[in-house]
Design a protein around this motif. Structure first.
Motif, PDB file in Angstrom:
ATOM      1  N   VAL A  30       0.848  -1.192   0.000  1.00 13.89           N
ATOM      2  CA  VAL A  30       0.000   0.000   0.000  1.00 13.89           C
ATOM      3  C   VAL A  30       0.885   1.244   0.000  1.00 13.89           C
ATOM      4  CG1 VAL A  30      -1.943  -1.146   1.155  1.00 13.89           C
ATOM      5  CG2 VAL A  30      -0.191  -0.007   2.534  1.00 13.89           C
ATOM      6  N   PRO A  31       0.429   2.338  -0.627  1.00 14.96           N
ATOM      7  CA  PRO A  31       1.239   3.554  -0.644  1.00 14.96           C
ATOM      8  C   PRO A  31       1.237   4.291   0.691  1.00 14.96           C
ATOM      9  CG  PRO A  31      -0.796   3.896  -1.866  1.00 14.96           C
ATOM     10  CD  PRO A  31      -0.749   2.448  -1.478  1.00 14.96           C
ATOM     11  N   ASP A  32       0.188   4.089   1.494  1.00 12.05           N
ATOM     12  CA  ASP A  32       0.049   4.767   2.778  1.00 12.05           C
ATOM     13  C   ASP A  32      -0.590   3.789   3.757  1.00 12.05           C
ATOM     14  OD1 ASP A  32      -2.053   6.390   4.586  1.00 12.05           O
ATOM     15  OD2 ASP A  32      -0.283   7.624   4.233  1.00 12.05           O
ATOM     16  N   LEU A  33       0.123   3.449   4.833  1.00  9.58           N
ATOM     17  CA  LEU A  33      -0.359   2.424   5.746  1.00  9.58           C
ATOM     18  C   LEU A  33      -1.668   2.824   6.429  1.00  9.58           C
ATOM     19  CD1 LEU A  33       0.422  -0.420   6.701  1.00  9.58           C
ATOM     20  CD2 LEU A  33       1.474   0.658   8.704  1.00  9.58           C
ATOM     21  N   ALA A  34      -1.784   4.068   6.868  1.00 13.49           N
ATOM     22  CA  ALA A  34      -3.008   4.501   7.546  1.00 13.49           C
ATOM     23  C   ALA A  34      -4.214   4.394   6.625  1.00 13.49           C
ATOM     24  CB  ALA A  34      -2.854   5.932   8.069  1.00 13.49           C
ATOM     25  N   ALA A  35      -4.068   4.853   5.389  1.00 14.51           N
ATOM     26  CA  ALA A  35      -5.173   4.760   4.433  1.00 14.51           C
ATOM     27  C   ALA A  35      -5.476   3.295   4.113  1.00 14.51           C
ATOM     28  CB  ALA A  35      -4.836   5.537   3.161  1.00 14.51           C
ATOM     29  N   GLY A  36      -4.434   2.478   4.011  1.00 10.72           N
ATOM     30  CA  GLY A  36      -4.626   1.048   3.759  1.00 10.72           C
ATOM     31  C   GLY A  36      -5.388   0.387   4.893  1.00 10.72           C
ATOM     32  N   ILE A  37      -5.042   0.724   6.132  1.00  7.16           N
ATOM     33  CA  ILE A  37      -5.750   0.166   7.279  1.00  7.16           C
ATOM     34  C   ILE A  37      -7.218   0.576   7.238  1.00  7.16           C
ATOM     35  CG2 ILE A  37      -5.988   0.317   9.797  1.00  7.16           C
ATOM     36  CD1 ILE A  37      -2.884   0.388   9.908  1.00  7.16           C
ATOM     37  N   ALA A  38      -7.491   1.839   6.929  1.00  5.00           N
ATOM     38  CA  ALA A  38      -8.882   2.305   6.866  1.00  5.00           C
ATOM     39  C   ALA A  38      -9.659   1.529   5.802  1.00  5.00           C
ATOM     40  CB  ALA A  38      -8.927   3.804   6.580  1.00  5.00           C
ATOM     41  N   THR A  39      -9.068   1.365   4.623  1.00  5.54           N
ATOM     42  CA  THR A  39      -9.739   0.646   3.532  1.00  5.54           C
ATOM     43  C   THR A  39      -9.966  -0.811   3.895  1.00  5.54           C
ATOM     44  OG1 THR A  39      -8.796   2.107   1.861  1.00  5.54           O
ATOM     45  CG2 THR A  39      -9.509  -0.079   1.121  1.00  5.54           C
ATOM     46  N   TRP A  40      -8.905  -1.483   4.355  1.00  6.83           N
ATOM     47  CA  TRP A  40      -9.018  -2.912   4.637  1.00  6.83           C
ATOM     48  C   TRP A  40      -9.834  -3.199   5.890  1.00  6.83           C
ATOM     49  CZ3 TRP A  40      -8.241  -6.886   1.511  1.00  6.83           C
ATOM     50  CH2 TRP A  40      -7.629  -6.603   0.280  1.00  6.83           C
ATOM     51  N   SER A  41      -9.864  -2.264   6.847  1.00  5.49           N
ATOM     52  CA  SER A  41     -10.745  -2.427   8.005  1.00  5.49           C
ATOM     53  C   SER A  41     -12.192  -2.468   7.555  1.00  5.49           C
ATOM     54  CB  SER A  41     -10.547  -1.287   9.005  1.00  5.49           C
ATOM     55  OG  SER A  41      -9.304  -1.393   9.649  1.00  5.49           O
ATOM     56  N   ALA A  42     -12.555  -1.572   6.640  1.00  3.15           N
ATOM     57  CA  ALA A  42     -13.924  -1.551   6.114  1.00  3.15           C
ATOM     58  C   ALA A  42     -14.227  -2.833   5.337  1.00  3.15           C
ATOM     59  CB  ALA A  42     -14.128  -0.321   5.240  1.00  3.15           C
ATOM     60  N   THR A  46     -12.998  -5.269  10.510  1.00  2.00           N
ATOM     61  CA  THR A  46     -12.200  -5.294  11.742  1.00  2.00           C
ATOM     62  C   THR A  46     -11.357  -4.030  11.831  1.00  2.00           C
ATOM     63  OG1 THR A  46     -10.599  -6.530  13.067  1.00  2.00           O
ATOM     64  CG2 THR A  46     -10.223  -6.501  10.699  1.00  2.00           C
ATOM     65  N   ASP A  47     -11.097  -3.623  13.052  1.00  2.29           N
ATOM     66  CA  ASP A  47     -10.147  -2.537  13.266  1.00  2.29           C
ATOM     67  C   ASP A  47      -9.059  -2.967  14.243  1.00  2.29           C
ATOM     68  OD1 ASP A  47     -11.610  -2.572  15.588  1.00  2.29           O
ATOM     69  OD2 ASP A  47     -12.198  -0.467  15.528  1.00  2.29           O
ATOM     70  N   GLU A  48      -8.856  -4.267  14.343  1.00  2.00           N
ATOM     71  CA  GLU A  48      -7.836  -4.857  15.223  1.00  2.00           C
ATOM     72  C   GLU A  48      -6.579  -5.126  14.400  1.00  2.00           C
ATOM     73  OE1 GLU A  48      -8.578  -6.503  18.524  1.00  2.00           O
ATOM     74  OE2 GLU A  48     -10.540  -5.550  18.637  1.00  2.00           O
ATOM     75  N   TRP A  49      -5.602  -4.265  14.518  1.00  2.00           N
ATOM     76  CA  TRP A  49      -4.362  -4.380  13.752  1.00  2.00           C
ATOM     77  C   TRP A  49      -3.165  -4.309  14.688  1.00  2.00           C
ATOM     78  CZ3 TRP A  49      -4.385  -4.977   8.427  1.00  2.00           C
ATOM     79  CH2 TRP A  49      -5.604  -4.740   7.773  1.00  2.00           C
ATOM     80  N   LEU A  50      -2.126  -5.049  14.356  1.00  2.00           N
ATOM     81  CA  LEU A  50      -0.815  -4.901  14.981  1.00  2.00           C
ATOM     82  C   LEU A  50       0.054  -4.154  13.977  1.00  2.00           C
ATOM     83  CD1 LEU A  50      -0.316  -8.528  16.346  1.00  2.00           C
ATOM     84  CD2 LEU A  50      -1.092  -6.508  17.620  1.00  2.00           C
TER      85      LEU A  50
END
Length: 179
Positions: A30-42, A46-50
């Motif tokens: 992903v180009p941006d981890l925070a944006a990737g987490i938001a997309t993949w959480s949706a 889940t919003d449980e990430w390490l």
């Protein structure tokens, strides 16, 4: 089997030490981890990430194409069957920067859990498959390792042998989405 459409992997494509193991991880660049987490959480619900930053200061032994590795990346991990790993490349050169240059962002590798990354490296390279990048010693007790192998011509992407550390270091905070 003949007449496979272009771009599909050939049968019997995994190196013997990894053949028959279940896919333990799906790695996505992903180009941006925070944006990737938001997309993949949706997508995953889940919003449980390490979250971890890996590089020469946190992974004692790093290699890239047979030389000491100087790359850095941030990863976010969720789930287990298989685990989803999001990777943001921070500094190269690495197999991540190569892949992004050649293929862009998205699916990068399939990971397979093994008892020993070192043993997997010996066995997979002995079978004629090149080691691209590796790291070890990132667990709390100096264990844990990963090794990426060049299976692009057979699998269509890279495969990784993963030795999960007995105890992981504490997760970093989730990154904030850039505005």
């Amino acid at each position: 089997m003949t007449g496979l459409p272009a771009g599909l992997p050939r049968p019997g494509v995994l190196p013997a030490p990894l053949a028959g193991l279940p896919v333990g991880q799906v790695g996505i660049l992903v180009p941006d981890l925070a944006a990737g987490i938001a997309t993949w959480s949706a997508l995953l619900g889940t919003d449980e990430w390490l979250v971890y930053t890996y590089g020469p200061d946190t992974v004692p032994q790093l290699s890239y194409r047979g030389r000491p590795g100087t790359f850095r990346m941030r990863v976010a991990l969720t789930g287990s069957s298989p685990q989803v790993e999001l990777i943001e490349s921070l500094e190269g050169p690495s197999i991540y920067t190569e892949w992004i240059s050649e293929h862009g962002y998205g699916l990068h590798h399939l990971g397979f859990r093994v008892p020993s990354a070192e043993k997997a490296i010996r066995e997979v390279t002995a079978s004629g498959v090149d080691l691209l990048q590796s790291g070890s010693g990132y667990g709390q007790d100096g264990d844990g390792g990963f090794a990426y192998f060049d299976t692009q011509e057979t699998v269509g992407l890279i495969v990784e042998a993963i030795e999960v550390p007995g105890r992981r270091k504490p997760s970093e905070s989730l990154p904030e989405v850039r505005q």
